[in-house]
Enzyme design. Structure first.
Site, PDB file in Angstrom:
ATOM      1  N   ASP A   1     -15.177  29.027  21.945  1.00 59.86           N
ATOM      2  CA  ASP A   1     -13.791  29.381  22.235  1.00 59.86           C
ATOM      3  C   ASP A   1     -13.278  30.222  21.072  1.00 59.86           C
ATOM      4  O   ASP A   1     -13.692  30.033  19.927  1.00 59.86           O
ATOM      5  CB  ASP A   1     -12.923  28.133  22.418  1.00 59.86           C
ATOM      6  CG  ASP A   1     -11.614  28.436  23.123  1.00 59.86           C
ATOM      7  OD1 ASP A   1     -11.519  28.165  24.334  1.00 59.86           O
ATOM      8  OD2 ASP A   1     -10.689  28.966  22.480  1.00 59.86           O
TER       9      ASP A   1
ATOM     10  N   ASP B   1     -13.726  29.993  31.987  1.00 64.80           N
ATOM     11  CA  ASP B   1     -12.491  29.311  32.377  1.00 64.80           C
ATOM     12  C   ASP B   1     -11.372  30.083  31.682  1.00 64.80           C
ATOM     13  O   ASP B   1     -10.934  29.735  30.596  1.00 64.80           O
ATOM     14  CB  ASP B   1     -12.552  27.852  31.926  1.00 64.80           C
ATOM     15  CG  ASP B   1     -11.399  27.033  32.453  1.00 64.80           C
ATOM     16  OD1 ASP B   1     -10.533  27.596  33.168  1.00 64.80           O
ATOM     17  OD2 ASP B   1     -11.323  25.831  32.143  1.00 64.80           O
TER      18      ASP B   1
ATOM     19  N   CYS C   1      -6.730  28.538  36.475  1.00 64.83           N
ATOM     20  CA  CYS C   1      -5.814  27.568  37.085  1.00 64.83           C
ATOM     21  C   CYS C   1      -4.533  28.313  37.456  1.00 64.83           C
ATOM     22  O   CYS C   1      -3.430  27.897  37.125  1.00 64.83           O
ATOM     23  CB  CYS C   1      -5.534  26.387  36.166  1.00 64.83           C
ATOM     24  SG  CYS C   1      -4.966  26.815  34.512  1.00 64.83           S
TER      25      CYS C   1
END
Length: 433
Positions: free
Chosen positions: A263, A306, A359
């Site tokens: 990340d 993601d 999302c």
């Protein structure tokens, strides 16, 4: 605290959020620190009023005839506690901490107002500028889809098959009426709270401490399942954050192969170390944000992105975010999504897969970014796989419980609270042919 004190506190928190444009969680935390006499039940009830008020800010304002903090708080109590205005008036009578009741005609307006007569964005409880974005993404029934994002969410957990099975987790959480999830094979659900209740703090439960389960929305679990990570594969979780999907993939791969968790933000990545240890996940290698990962280029069977996004699919849990979202913020997220997709492409080996997840329910962040990626990567061998067919294979009894859209010869999936019963998620699988 009696209801009047809780209502007054909710109004105070809503005023703070309006004045300082700050996240609701921060405002509630500061209120609790400044009012230590309030017990956990009081704080939970106050939070319910505040969250409900923000979830339905526009429709409550339409029905009440005003969007002030007091208007919204009273509307949330009447709706959330299923109290008639007369019952509320009686409950507040004699409570010296109670705020002044709205005028009788306003309460009558609230009771009689018909949202079918409201503007579309008001009925959907979204800002005006977002209405066309959601309509483009969700079609003719976009208002019903968006309105469902204003409901209270359940608490979803994932049984960690490296240490337990779903039945064991459900037995351990029996006092909270935990039930199997409807779609994901390891999902456990505690229903949305009602009235002034609150979800249990499952993180203090022995089963959580032993690594039997993790908190993870069922939609996120389904995205990990759809990615198709197989035992023995080389997998890169490029936007790993706190590691929720890395943990799900480790269990899915039965602790074999190798998962590389990376990340760009070390603060987001920090919790992953403790979570991996608790879960017993041994096939995850964590990469520091400053690390040169060029040695992994062209070697991954699966690269999972993601992606950073607006989080519109999580508005049930973070309703304040939809009122702070702007076109500039959306543009920034889209640029970040393009950058991370281009970086991810470098790690995919010939014959490998690139799974893209958000999302968000905004089309520009989802299918729009995949289409733009394919244009930029023309000639590099990437194509869109048939995610709809994969959904049908994995979940044969769940036909119609997601949106399947065609894109560049393949299909992509959108999950919504209304259809899937999860947070909003988008999933696309690219294959490097």
């Amino acid at each position: 605290m009696r209801l009047g004190g809780r209502l007054a506190a909710a109004i105070e928190v809503l005023q703070d959020i309006e004045a300082r444009r700050r996240p609701v969680a921060d405002a509630l935390k500061d209120w609790g620190l400044a009012h230590r006499f309030a017990g956990s039940g009081d704080r939970g009830a106050i939070g319910n009023i505040v969250y409900d008020a923000l979830r339905r800010k526009r429709s409550y304002g339409f029905r009440m005839g005003g969007e002030g903090p007091a208007d919204l708080a009273f509307a949330a109590v009447i709706d959330g506690l299923a109290m008639a205005p007369e019952e509320l008036r009686a409950a507040l009578d004699g409570d010296r901490f109670a705020p002044e009741m709205p005028a009788a005609e306003r309460l009558e307006h609230f009771r009689a107002a018909d949202l079918a007569e409201a503007p579309d964005a008001v009925a959907a409880d979204v800002p005006d500028w977002l209405a066309p974005h959601l309509e483009a993404a969700l079609g003719d029934d976009w208002i019903a889809e968006a309105a469902e994002l204003s409901s209270r969410p359940p608490l979803d957990l994932r049984a960690n098959t490296l240490k337990a099975d779903r039945d064991k987790v459900i037995r351990a959480l029996a006092p909270f009426d935990a039930q199997p999830g409807k779609l994901a094979p390891q999902a456990v659900r505690i229903a949305a709270i009602a009235g002034a209740g609150r979800h249990p703090n499952v993180q203090i439960e022995a089963g959580f401490q032993k690594g039997w389960f993790e908190i993870q929305d069922e939609g996120s679990q389904l995205a990990a399942l759809l990615s198709g990570a197989r035992p023995g594969e080389q997998v890169l979780d490029l936007c790993a954050g706190a590691g929720g999907k890395s943990l799900a993939l480790a269990a899915q791969m039965d602790n074999t192969g190798q998962i590389h968790a990376a990340d760009s933000d070390r603060h987001r990545l920090a919790p992953i170390h403790e979570r991996l240890a608790r879960a017993g996940a041994r096939n995850v290698q964590i990469h520091d944000p400053r690390e040169d990962m060029a040695g992994l280029f062209g070697t991954m069977d699966l690269t999972l992105v993601d992606a950073p996004c607006t989080g519109s699919g999580t508005w049930r849990r973070r309703p304040d975010a939809k009122w702070r979202l702007s076109q500039a913020a959306l543009d920034k997220r889209m640029a970040e999504q393009d950058a991370v997709l281009d970086r991810a492409a470098r790690f995919v080996k010939p014959g490998g897969r690139l799974a893209y997840v958000t999302c968000s329910l905004i089309a520009e962040e989802n299918a729009g970014r995949i289409a733009a990626f394919l244009d930029r990567q023309a000639g590099k061998g990437f194509g869109v796989a048939d995610a709809g067919a994969r959904w049908a294979d994995l979940l044969p009894d769940a036909a119609g419980q997601c949106r399947v859209g065609e894109l560049s010869g393949g299909t992509v999936i959108t999950m919504t609270p209304r259809l899937t019963g999860t947070d909003g998620f988008f999933f696309a699988m690219l294959e490097k042919r």
